[in-house]
Design a protein around this motif. Structure first.
Motif, PDB file in Angstrom:
ATOM      1  N   THR A 244      37.540  36.577  43.306  1.00 19.80           N
ATOM      2  CA  THR A 244      38.872  36.704  42.715  1.00 19.80           C
ATOM      3  C   THR A 244      38.799  37.286  41.307  1.00 19.80           C
ATOM      4  O   THR A 244      39.613  38.133  40.930  1.00 19.80           O
ATOM      5  N   VAL A 245      37.821  36.834  40.525  1.00 13.22           N
ATOM      6  CA  VAL A 245      37.680  37.313  39.145  1.00 13.22           C
ATOM      7  C   VAL A 245      37.414  38.817  39.119  1.00 13.22           C
ATOM      8  O   VAL A 245      37.980  39.554  38.308  1.00 13.22           O
ATOM      9  N   GLY A 246      36.564  39.290  40.038  1.00  9.55           N
ATOM     10  CA  GLY A 246      36.263  40.714  40.108  1.00  9.55           C
ATOM     11  C   GLY A 246      37.491  41.544  40.444  1.00  9.55           C
ATOM     12  O   GLY A 246      37.711  42.619  39.866  1.00  9.55           O
ATOM     13  N   TRP A 247      38.303  41.043  41.373  1.00  9.35           N
ATOM     14  CA  TRP A 247      39.552  41.723  41.759  1.00  9.35           C
ATOM     15  C   TRP A 247      40.496  41.832  40.564  1.00  9.35           C
ATOM     16  O   TRP A 247      41.021  42.907  40.262  1.00  9.35           O
ATOM     17  N   LEU A 248      40.706  40.715  39.863  1.00  9.42           N
ATOM     18  CA  LEU A 248      41.618  40.709  38.722  1.00  9.42           C
ATOM     19  C   LEU A 248      41.069  41.545  37.565  1.00  9.42           C
ATOM     20  O   LEU A 248      41.827  42.191  36.835  1.00  9.42           O
ATOM     21  N   HIS A 249      39.740  41.551  37.392  1.00  8.01           N
ATOM     22  CA  HIS A 249      39.125  42.362  36.338  1.00  8.01           C
ATOM     23  C   HIS A 249      39.365  43.850  36.615  1.00  8.01           C
ATOM     24  O   HIS A 249      39.767  44.606  35.714  1.00  8.01           O
ATOM     25  N   ASP A 250      39.144  44.270  37.845  1.00  6.63           N
ATOM     26  CA  ASP A 250      39.354  45.678  38.205  1.00  6.63           C
ATOM     27  C   ASP A 250      40.816  46.071  38.037  1.00  6.63           C
ATOM     28  O   ASP A 250      41.124  47.164  37.537  1.00  6.63           O
ATOM     29  N   TYR A 251      41.707  45.161  38.452  1.00  4.43           N
ATOM     30  CA  TYR A 251      43.145  45.429  38.305  1.00  4.43           C
ATOM     31  C   TYR A 251      43.524  45.566  36.829  1.00  4.43           C
ATOM     32  O   TYR A 251      44.235  46.504  36.434  1.00  4.43           O
ATOM     33  N   GLY A 252      43.036  44.636  36.002  1.00 10.09           N
ATOM     34  CA  GLY A 252      43.366  44.668  34.576  1.00 10.09           C
ATOM     35  C   GLY A 252      42.848  45.921  33.894  1.00 10.09           C
ATOM     36  O   GLY A 252      43.552  46.539  33.079  1.00 10.09           O
ATOM     37  N   GLN A 253      41.627  46.313  34.245  1.00  7.34           N
ATOM     38  CA  GLN A 253      41.046  47.523  33.672  1.00  7.34           C
ATOM     39  C   GLN A 253      41.860  48.766  34.056  1.00  7.34           C
ATOM     40  O   GLN A 253      42.146  49.629  33.223  1.00  7.34           O
ATOM     41  N   ALA A 254      42.249  48.832  35.318  1.00  6.88           N
ATOM     42  CA  ALA A 254      43.021  49.990  35.789  1.00  6.88           C
ATOM     43  C   ALA A 254      44.394  50.051  35.110  1.00  6.88           C
ATOM     44  O   ALA A 254      44.854  51.131  34.712  1.00  6.88           O
TER      45      ALA A 254
END
Length: 306
Positions: A244-254
């Motif tokens: 979940t953290v990886g998904w949210l990190h990628d979303y936030g970066q994008a």
């Protein structure tokens, strides 16, 4: 807490802190729902939701009912208990009803949506299966419980079932069923409705344990923030995202890159000087960002190892 039905290919999970469990509060919270069926436990307010809100039918949780019945006879092994009970006794009849409910759940295991199966075909298959197997068992279950109600309960002038004489776990369980019996049959005519809300019950355990431990003493805002975090994590897990953290990190970066690019492009077009650091984004910096690509099921298609 609300969750999608188990058959839905895209799972939605929403935690929310509403502050109260009154009819008005819950009707207001669920007022925008357009589902055919609301699956919930035996809390009486949900009957008011189906009466006053947009949800036309209520499916009572059969798992809750089964749990109350098991607690009433304190029987982890039903068949062994029935062998020791007098035929036709109250406990024997209740065990018979439990066996019928257990068989319904056994047959429900076959009602899984197959890969590539359309919702219409799935619904038709489940409907035919339930009419053949679950309906006769549910009618048998109702016959037994109605017989038990004859000596365990009495009806008030308003038609509500109450304990007849001596209060007991069995009498209370029978009254619980009789006062909600129509809601326990909704899944027989609504093939897309599950017979219980176990999906929600499993998801709410963590936050229920936290509530018991802390009583949400930090603040209402913190509690609502926790609900948002729980929603994101549970929805990710339900749709197959393990990190979940990886998904949210990628979303936030994008999202940040999109907003920065939008802001810098607008400032360059306006002839403004570049600053050493970007201290804030322009209004409308999120415009044009593709949020749909970051929904759990879409993200998983482009990140299968997430």
């Amino acid at each position: 807490m609300q969750a999608s039905a188990p058959y839905e290919p895209h799972q939605i999970v929403i935690y929310d802190w509403i502050g109260a469990r009154s009819t008005e509060t819950i009707v207001d919270k669920l007022g925008d729902m357009h589902n055919r069926v609301l699956v919930a436990d035996g809390y009486q307010v949900y009957a008011g939701v189906t009466a006053e809100g947009d949800v036309p039918k209520l499916q009572g949780c059969c798992a809750h009912l089964r749990r109350y019945m098991l607690d009433a006879i304190n029987a982890p092994a039903i068949k062994r208990v029935m062998e020791k009970l007098k035929n036709g006794s109250t406990a024997h009849l209740l065990c018979g009803a439990l066996l019928a409910m257990s068989k319904i759940y056994g047959y429900e295991k076959a009602n899984k949506r197959r890969a590539g199966e359309s919702e219409e075909v799935f619904a038709q298959r489940v409907q035919e299966h339930r009419q053949k197997y679950a309906r006769p068992l549910m009618e048998h279950f109702n016959t037994i419980m109605s017989e038990l109600a004859g000596n365990q309960c009495k009806q008030t002038a308003a038609g509500k079932y109450v304990v007849a004489t001596k209060i007991s776990a069995i009498a209370q369980t029978v009254c619980y069923y009789m006062n909600r019996r129509e809601s326990f049959k909704t899944f027989l005519s609504e093939p897309l409705a599950p017979p219980d809300n176990n999906r929600t019950e499993r998801a709410v355990r963590a936050i229920a344990a936290l509530r018991k431990a802390t009583n949400f003493k930090q603040s209402q805002d913190r509690t609502q923030s926790l609900c948002i975090m729980m929603s994101l994590n549970e929805m990710a897990q339900a749709n197959g995202i393990k990190n979940t953290v990886g998904w949210l990190h990628d979303y936030g970066q994008a999202l940040l890159k999109h907003m920065a690019r939008k802001t810098l492009t607008a400032r360059h077009a306006a002839g403004l000087e570049w600053e050493a650091s970007l201290k804030k984004f322009d209004d409308g910096a999120m415009d044009g960002f593709d949020f749909d690509a970051w929904l759990p099921w879409n993200y998983l298609e482009t990140h299968p190892d997430a």
